[in-house]
Motif scaffolding. Structure first.
Motif, PDB file in Angstrom:
ATOM      1  N   LEU A   1     101.969 -13.391  32.418  1.00 12.32           N
ATOM      2  CA  LEU A   1     101.612 -13.913  31.096  1.00 12.32           C
ATOM      3  C   LEU A   1     102.577 -13.442  30.010  1.00 12.32           C
ATOM      4  CD1 LEU A   1      97.735 -13.389  31.201  1.00 12.32           C
ATOM      5  CD2 LEU A   1      98.925 -15.579  31.199  1.00 12.32           C
ATOM      6  N   TRP A   2     103.246 -12.356  30.290  1.00 15.37           N
ATOM      7  CA  TRP A   2     104.160 -11.766  29.317  1.00 15.37           C
ATOM      8  C   TRP A   2     105.167 -12.796  28.792  1.00 15.37           C
ATOM      9  CZ3 TRP A   2     109.459 -10.987  29.175  1.00 15.37           C
ATOM     10  CH2 TRP A   2     109.922 -10.047  28.269  1.00 15.37           C
ATOM     11  N   TYR A   3     105.627 -13.688  29.702  1.00 14.80           N
ATOM     12  CA  TYR A   3     106.659 -14.664  29.285  1.00 14.80           C
ATOM     13  C   TYR A   3     106.125 -15.610  28.209  1.00 14.80           C
ATOM     14  CZ  TYR A   3     109.198 -13.167  33.436  1.00 14.80           C
ATOM     15  OH  TYR A   3     109.860 -12.421  34.373  1.00 14.80           O
ATOM     16  N   GLY A   4     104.951 -16.167  28.462  1.00 11.39           N
ATOM     17  CA  GLY A   4     104.375 -17.103  27.496  1.00 11.39           C
ATOM     18  C   GLY A   4     103.973 -16.394  26.213  1.00 11.39           C
ATOM     19  N   ALA A   5     103.449 -15.184  26.350  1.00 14.37           N
ATOM     20  CA  ALA A   5     103.019 -14.431  25.162  1.00 14.37           C
ATOM     21  C   ALA A   5     104.219 -14.137  24.267  1.00 14.37           C
ATOM     22  CB  ALA A   5     102.329 -13.138  25.593  1.00 14.37           C
ATOM     23  N   THR A   6     105.342 -13.813  24.880  1.00 18.35           N
ATOM     24  CA  THR A   6     106.555 -13.537  24.102  1.00 18.35           C
ATOM     25  C   THR A   6     107.041 -14.803  23.400  1.00 18.35           C
ATOM     26  OG1 THR A   6     107.157 -11.831  25.692  1.00 18.35           O
ATOM     27  CG2 THR A   6     108.914 -12.634  24.270  1.00 18.35           C
ATOM     28  N   LEU A   7     107.024 -15.930  24.137  1.00 17.15           N
ATOM     29  CA  LEU A   7     107.452 -17.204  23.541  1.00 17.15           C
ATOM     30  C   LEU A   7     106.537 -17.565  22.364  1.00 17.15           C
ATOM     31  CD1 LEU A   7     109.138 -19.816  23.495  1.00 17.15           C
ATOM     32  CD2 LEU A   7     107.559 -20.764  25.208  1.00 17.15           C
ATOM     33  N   ALA A   8     105.225 -17.433  22.583  1.00 19.00           N
ATOM     34  CA  ALA A   8     104.270 -17.803  21.524  1.00 19.00           C
ATOM     35  C   ALA A   8     104.453 -16.918  20.295  1.00 19.00           C
ATOM     36  CB  ALA A   8     102.842 -17.700  22.061  1.00 19.00           C
ATOM     37  N   GLU A   9     104.745 -15.650  20.525  1.00 16.89           N
ATOM     38  CA  GLU A   9     104.978 -14.766  19.366  1.00 16.89           C
ATOM     39  C   GLU A   9     106.242 -15.167  18.628  1.00 16.89           C
ATOM     40  OE1 GLU A   9     102.312 -10.914  20.250  1.00 16.89           O
ATOM     41  OE2 GLU A   9     104.419 -10.581  19.825  1.00 16.89           O
ATOM     42  N   ASN A  10     107.272 -15.515  19.388  1.00 20.15           N
ATOM     43  CA  ASN A  10     108.517 -15.947  18.743  1.00 20.15           C
ATOM     44  C   ASN A  10     108.326 -17.235  17.961  1.00 20.15           C
ATOM     45  OD1 ASN A  10     109.906 -13.744  19.712  1.00 20.15           O
ATOM     46  ND2 ASN A  10     110.701 -14.797  21.520  1.00 20.15           N
ATOM     47  N   LEU A  11     107.451 -18.108  18.485  1.00 21.14           N
ATOM     48  CA  LEU A  11     107.180 -19.387  17.807  1.00 21.14           C
ATOM     49  C   LEU A  11     106.168 -19.215  16.666  1.00 21.14           C
ATOM     50  CD1 LEU A  11     106.851 -21.731  20.953  1.00 21.14           C
ATOM     51  CD2 LEU A  11     108.708 -21.750  19.260  1.00 21.14           C
ATOM     52  N   LYS A  12     105.663 -18.013  16.534  1.00 24.62           N
ATOM     53  CA  LYS A  12     104.659 -17.675  15.501  1.00 24.62           C
ATOM     54  C   LYS A  12     103.398 -18.534  15.610  1.00 24.62           C
ATOM     55  CE  LYS A  12     108.025 -15.755  12.229  1.00 24.62           C
ATOM     56  NZ  LYS A  12     108.315 -14.701  13.188  1.00 24.62           N
ATOM     57  N   LEU A  13     102.987 -18.777  16.837  1.00 24.33           N
ATOM     58  CA  LEU A  13     101.748 -19.532  17.051  1.00 24.33           C
ATOM     59  C   LEU A  13     100.568 -18.598  16.797  1.00 24.33           C
ATOM     60  CD1 LEU A  13     102.590 -21.517  20.317  1.00 24.33           C
ATOM     61  CD2 LEU A  13     102.647 -22.329  17.953  1.00 24.33           C
ATOM     62  N   ASP A  14      99.586 -19.092  16.073  1.00 24.51           N
ATOM     63  CA  ASP A  14      98.431 -18.215  15.810  1.00 24.51           C
ATOM     64  C   ASP A  14      97.148 -18.756  16.444  1.00 24.51           C
ATOM     65  OD1 ASP A  14      97.879 -20.373  14.267  1.00 24.51           O
ATOM     66  OD2 ASP A  14      97.748 -19.294  12.365  1.00 24.51           O
ATOM     67  N   ASN A  15      97.275 -19.774  17.316  1.00 27.71           N
ATOM     68  CA  ASN A  15      96.079 -20.375  17.917  1.00 27.71           C
ATOM     69  C   ASN A  15      96.061 -20.211  19.435  1.00 27.71           C
ATOM     70  OD1 ASN A  15      98.267 -22.148  18.238  1.00 27.71           O
ATOM     71  ND2 ASN A  15      96.906 -23.908  18.460  1.00 27.71           N
ATOM     72  N   ILE A  16      96.753 -19.204  19.935  1.00 27.04           N
ATOM     73  CA  ILE A  16      96.795 -18.994  21.392  1.00 27.04           C
ATOM     74  C   ILE A  16      96.663 -17.512  21.704  1.00 27.04           C
ATOM     75  CG2 ILE A  16      99.352 -18.918  21.383  1.00 27.04           C
ATOM     76  CD1 ILE A  16      99.224 -20.273  24.190  1.00 27.04           C
ATOM     77  N   ARG A  17      95.956 -17.225  22.794  1.00 23.89           N
ATOM     78  CA  ARG A  17      95.838 -15.844  23.274  1.00 23.89           C
ATOM     79  C   ARG A  17      96.086 -15.833  24.770  1.00 23.89           C
ATOM     80  NH1 ARG A  17      96.073 -15.448  18.729  1.00 23.89           N
ATOM     81  NH2 ARG A  17      94.824 -14.315  17.205  1.00 23.89           N
ATOM     82  N   PHE A  18      96.553 -14.718  25.274  1.00 26.57           N
ATOM     83  CA  PHE A  18      96.874 -14.558  26.700  1.00 26.57           C
ATOM     84  C   PHE A  18      95.986 -13.447  27.245  1.00 26.57           C
ATOM     85  CE2 PHE A  18     100.295 -16.483  24.537  1.00 26.57           C
ATOM     86  CZ  PHE A  18     100.810 -17.413  25.427  1.00 26.57           C
TER      87      PHE A  18
END
Ligand SMILES: C[S@@+](CC[C@H](N)C(=O)[O-])C[C@H]1O[C@@H](n2cnc3c(N)ncnc32)[C@H](O)[C@@H]1O
Length: 205
Positions: free
Chosen positions: A66-83
């Motif tokens: 999950l680390w990969y997606g979590a890192t991408l989502a943080e970089n994209l500044k998404l605030d509607n997703i959790r891992f």
């Protein structure tokens, strides 16, 4: 190996990552979409981008992936997703009854051996959990390359009296391809590259 350990340690430090069994049942936010067995979680990142007003949760029993997606989502500044590093057997504790709008199961481990049938994510015990946590008319969507797993799922659904509203054995050549279904997961990229057909079905209870 060293790389893997580092990622595992980094996972809980990511703001979007939750480990264990967060006590948020009933309060995740709606509409709520969950992906079970999300792996690297890129499919969920796409869902979060497609549905900015929804909450998206990517669940996998193995946190380093999950680390990969979590890192991408943080970089994209998404605030509607959790891992969430959690096993699907905990679904009924993680979610209130009728809390979830949509469940995606993407390329689940097929567990071909008979003695492992109960681990299949479309085994009757998992369907029972999905039925409980889904709101009325909530949907389950499944993509797999594995024909035997797909046939097993259709048979379990038949025995449960559930008729899927979508069934295709070649998603990418079908009318059901869209920006949601067509986004390729990491495993899917490999399978499509090998020329395998992607099986897809969707159902409501
Ligand atoms: C074949 S991989 C597919 C990963 C991803 N969906 C993809 O398509 O790239 C299956 C994933 O399901 C996860 N998994 C298997 N059983 C699970 C369970 N009971 N609860 C949560 N995750 C599970 C595994 O850890 C693995 O990451």
């Amino acid at each position: 190996m060293r790389d893997k350990r580092l990622k595992k340690e980094a996972f809980p430090k990511l703001a979007l990552a939750l480990v264990g069994n967060p006590h948020l049942a009933g309060n995740w936010g709606r509409p709520l979409i969950i992906e079970i067995g999300a792996g690297k979680g890129f499919f969920s990142v796409n869902l979060a981008q497609l549905y900015p007003h929804a909450t998206v949760l990517a669940l996998d029993a193995k946190p380093p992936r999950l680390w990969y997606g979590a890192t991408l989502a943080e970089n994209l500044k998404l605030d509607n997703i959790r891992f969430i590093a959690q096993d699907a057997v905990m679904l009924e504790e993680m979610f209130a009854p009728e809390e979830v709008d949509k469940i995606w199961i993407t390329f689940p481990d097929p567990y071909p051996k008979k003695r492992h049938i109960r681990r299949r994510l479309t085994a009757p015990s998992f369907l029972q959990s999905y039925r409980k946590i889904l709101k009325p008319l909530g949907e389950v969507h499944l993509k797999t390359d594995n024909e035997a797993f797909f046939d097993y799922t259709l048979e379990v659904l038949r025995l449960e009296g559930v008729t899927p509203f979508i069934v295709t054995r070649d998603l990418h050549a079908s009318e059901f391809l869209n920006e949601e279904t067509g986004f390729k997961t990491s495993y899917e990229e490999t399978f499509v590259g090998q020329g395998l057909k992607i099986h897809y079905l969707a159902f409501r209870f």
